[in-house]
Design an enzyme around this catalytic site. Structure first.
Site, PDB file in Angstrom:
ATOM      1  N   GLU A 182     -18.940  24.840  48.339  1.00  0.00           N
ATOM      2  CA  GLU A 182     -19.873  24.356  47.319  1.00  0.00           C
ATOM      3  C   GLU A 182     -20.532  23.072  47.814  1.00  0.00           C
ATOM      4  O   GLU A 182     -19.957  21.986  47.658  1.00  0.00           O
ATOM      5  CB  GLU A 182     -19.124  24.070  46.010  1.00  0.00           C
ATOM      6  CG  GLU A 182     -18.489  25.283  45.389  1.00  0.00           C
ATOM      7  CD  GLU A 182     -18.361  25.138  43.877  1.00  0.00           C
ATOM      8  OE1 GLU A 182     -18.744  26.076  43.177  1.00  0.00           O
ATOM      9  OE2 GLU A 182     -17.900  24.088  43.404  1.00  0.00           O
ATOM     10  N   ASN A 230     -16.894  29.295  36.382  1.00  0.00           N
ATOM     11  CA  ASN A 230     -16.306  27.993  36.071  1.00  0.00           C
ATOM     12  C   ASN A 230     -17.053  27.431  34.868  1.00  0.00           C
ATOM     13  O   ASN A 230     -18.167  26.951  35.011  1.00  0.00           O
ATOM     14  CB  ASN A 230     -16.458  27.079  37.310  1.00  0.00           C
ATOM     15  CG  ASN A 230     -15.996  25.662  37.049  1.00  0.00           C
ATOM     16  OD1 ASN A 230     -15.387  25.375  36.020  1.00  0.00           O
ATOM     17  ND2 ASN A 230     -16.269  24.781  38.002  1.00  0.00           N
ATOM     18  N   TRP A 231     -16.418  27.538  33.704  1.00  0.00           N
ATOM     19  CA  TRP A 231     -17.099  27.087  32.482  1.00  0.00           C
ATOM     20  C   TRP A 231     -17.163  25.567  32.388  1.00  0.00           C
ATOM     21  O   TRP A 231     -17.879  25.032  31.543  1.00  0.00           O
ATOM     22  CB  TRP A 231     -16.373  27.622  31.237  1.00  0.00           C
ATOM     23  CG  TRP A 231     -16.466  29.100  31.026  1.00  0.00           C
ATOM     24  CD1 TRP A 231     -17.041  30.030  31.844  1.00  0.00           C
ATOM     25  CD2 TRP A 231     -15.966  29.826  29.891  1.00  0.00           C
ATOM     26  NE1 TRP A 231     -16.926  31.286  31.301  1.00  0.00           N
ATOM     27  CE2 TRP A 231     -16.264  31.189  30.106  1.00  0.00           C
ATOM     28  CE3 TRP A 231     -15.282  29.473  28.735  1.00  0.00           C
ATOM     29  CZ2 TRP A 231     -15.910  32.185  29.183  1.00  0.00           C
ATOM     30  CZ3 TRP A 231     -14.922  30.458  27.816  1.00  0.00           C
ATOM     31  CH2 TRP A 231     -15.245  31.809  28.047  1.00  0.00           C
ATOM     32  N   LYS A 232     -16.404  24.864  33.191  1.00  0.00           N
ATOM     33  CA  LYS A 232     -16.324  23.394  33.122  1.00  0.00           C
ATOM     34  C   LYS A 232     -15.980  22.977  31.684  1.00  0.00           C
ATOM     35  O   LYS A 232     -15.271  23.706  30.990  1.00  0.00           O
ATOM     36  CB  LYS A 232     -17.617  22.766  33.639  1.00  0.00           C
ATOM     37  CG  LYS A 232     -17.988  23.311  35.023  1.00  0.00           C
ATOM     38  CD  LYS A 232     -19.078  22.573  35.709  1.00  0.00           C
ATOM     39  CE  LYS A 232     -19.358  23.235  37.056  1.00  0.00           C
ATOM     40  NZ  LYS A 232     -20.385  22.538  37.818  1.00  0.00           N
ATOM     41  N   SER A 251     -25.554  26.423  42.018  1.00  0.00           N
ATOM     42  CA  SER A 251     -26.798  26.980  41.469  1.00  0.00           C
ATOM     43  C   SER A 251     -26.992  28.452  41.830  1.00  0.00           C
ATOM     44  O   SER A 251     -28.118  28.903  42.070  1.00  0.00           O
ATOM     45  CB  SER A 251     -28.000  26.143  41.907  1.00  0.00           C
ATOM     46  OG  SER A 251     -27.881  24.823  41.419  1.00  0.00           O
ATOM     47  N   HIS A 259     -12.506  20.814  43.319  1.00  0.00           N
ATOM     48  CA  HIS A 259     -13.914  20.826  42.909  1.00  0.00           C
ATOM     49  C   HIS A 259     -14.505  19.424  43.091  1.00  0.00           C
ATOM     50  O   HIS A 259     -13.841  18.424  42.833  1.00  0.00           O
ATOM     51  CB  HIS A 259     -14.030  21.277  41.452  1.00  0.00           C
ATOM     52  CG  HIS A 259     -15.439  21.606  41.078  1.00  0.00           C
ATOM     53  ND1 HIS A 259     -16.377  20.631  40.820  1.00  0.00           N
ATOM     54  CD2 HIS A 259     -16.086  22.795  40.973  1.00  0.00           C
ATOM     55  CE1 HIS A 259     -17.532  21.216  40.550  1.00  0.00           C
ATOM     56  NE2 HIS A 259     -17.390  22.520  40.637  1.00  0.00           N
ATOM     57  N   GLY A 267     -21.159  28.271  38.031  1.00  0.00           N
ATOM     58  CA  GLY A 267     -21.047  27.301  36.943  1.00  0.00           C
ATOM     59  C   GLY A 267     -21.975  27.680  35.802  1.00  0.00           C
ATOM     60  O   GLY A 267     -21.656  28.540  34.976  1.00  0.00           O
ATOM     61  N   GLY A 268     -23.150  27.074  35.765  1.00  0.00           N
ATOM     62  CA  GLY A 268     -24.095  27.259  34.656  1.00  0.00           C
ATOM     63  C   GLY A 268     -24.330  28.712  34.274  1.00  0.00           C
ATOM     64  O   GLY A 268     -24.309  29.051  33.082  1.00  0.00           O
ATOM     65  N   GLU A 270     -16.463  17.751  41.371  1.00  0.00           N
ATOM     66  CA  GLU A 270     -16.456  16.896  40.173  1.00  0.00           C
ATOM     67  C   GLU A 270     -15.093  16.229  40.002  1.00  0.00           C
ATOM     68  O   GLU A 270     -15.011  15.090  39.539  1.00  0.00           O
ATOM     69  CB  GLU A 270     -16.835  17.723  38.929  1.00  0.00           C
ATOM     70  CG  GLU A 270     -18.319  18.067  38.934  1.00  0.00           C
ATOM     71  CD  GLU A 270     -18.674  19.356  38.210  1.00  0.00           C
ATOM     72  OE1 GLU A 270     -17.861  19.874  37.427  1.00  0.00           O
ATOM     73  OE2 GLU A 270     -19.793  19.862  38.444  1.00  0.00           O
ATOM     74  N   GLY A 273     -25.240  22.438  40.058  1.00  0.00           N
ATOM     75  CA  GLY A 273     -25.907  22.069  38.812  1.00  0.00           C
ATOM     76  C   GLY A 273     -27.287  21.455  39.001  1.00  0.00           C
ATOM     77  O   GLY A 273     -27.866  20.906  38.071  1.00  0.00           O
TER      78      GLY A 273
END
Ligand code: PGA
Length: 256
Positions: free
Chosen positions: A170, A9-11, A216, A98, A237-238, A100, A176
């Site tokens: 999640e 997930n590049w966001k 993470s 998600h 993600g990251g 966010e 993150g």
């Protein structure tokens, strides 16, 4: 057969040039790493999707996903993107639910249920995220929060539709933050999710569905997480923004 999936997930990261470069690296590196029961999904911003579908063409092991879609099929919704548009460029998945989106865009369970149905109607497979906040965990409410997210977001689906959904647990406190759920904590929730699906649908369907862990996840902790019985991969993600890290996580499957 239950699929093992690593989804990135590049966001809201990577401009077009950087995104093309990152994706090329991933596609070149994962050719031989992905077995028949495994799948890699990359979820970039909308603007990259069409070009990345073209770029991946010869690599059938990598699929693409969007990070959102609107809950209606079309119409006067300035700035929004419809599921049918996403599908029309050759994308297979869409991330929904998600935290966010729930937190910053006030997406409710009811709205998400509509989005899931719209995605499925347009032949997109939802990667549906659920998970508790730190406060909910500290209060001992994490199981009831997750149960409610499942019931309101997904449990009005038919068996046939539910089978097309990929679930992602999640914990919000792990996204993150560098804090990862321990393999035991994650396994406990994944097993709970599978039991809930079994009770609502059937043990067979619960056994088939893929449940990813997200929060993470990195090359160091992925192996232990993915070794758990009910963890079928990760939503990353990251670490999906660095090709080497992302591919290291994918390779974890073949070490297990
Ligand atoms: P993270 O994000 O890996 O950076 O924690 C995961 C996610 O939000 O899907």
């Amino acid at each position: 057969m239950r699929k093992k999936i690593v989804a990135g997930n590049w966001k809201m990261n990577m401009d077009y040039t950087l995104g093309m470069a990152l994706f090329s690296e991933v596609v070149n590196m994962v050719h031989d790493e992905v077995r028949g029961d495994q799948e890699v999904v990359v979820c970039p911003p909308f603007i990259h999707l069409h070009s990345l579908v073209q770029l991946k063409k010869s690599n059938l092991k990598v699929s693409l996903g969007a990070q959102n879609c609107h809950h209606q099929d079309s119409g006067a919704f300035t700035g929004e993107v419809a599921a049918s548009m996403i599908k029309s460029v050759g994308v297979e998945y869409v991330i929904l639910g998600h935290s966010e989106r729930r937190q910053y865009f006030a997406e409710t369970d009811e709205l998400l249920s509509e989005k899931v149905k719209t995605a499925l109607r347009n032949d997109l497979k939802p990667i549906f995220c659920i998970g508790e906040t730190l406060e909910e965990r500290n209060d001992g409410n994490h199981f009831s929060v997750i149960k409610s997210q499942l019931e309101k977001g997904l449990f009005s689906l038919s068996d046939v539709d539910f089978q097309k959904v990929v679930l992602a647990y999640e914990p919000v406190w792990a996204i993150g933050t560098g804090l990862t759920a321990s393999p035991e904590q994650a396994q406990e929730v994944h097993a709970f999710i599978r039991r809930e699906v079994s009770a609502k649908y059937s043990p067979e369907l619960a056994d088939e569905i893929s449940i990813l862990y997200g929060g993470s996840c990195n090359p160091k902790n992925a192996a232990q997480l993915f070794a758990q019985n009910d963890i079928d991969g990760g939503l990353i993600g990251g670490a999906s923004l660095k090709s080497r890290d992302f591919v290291e996580i994918i390779k974890t499957f073949n070490r297990g």
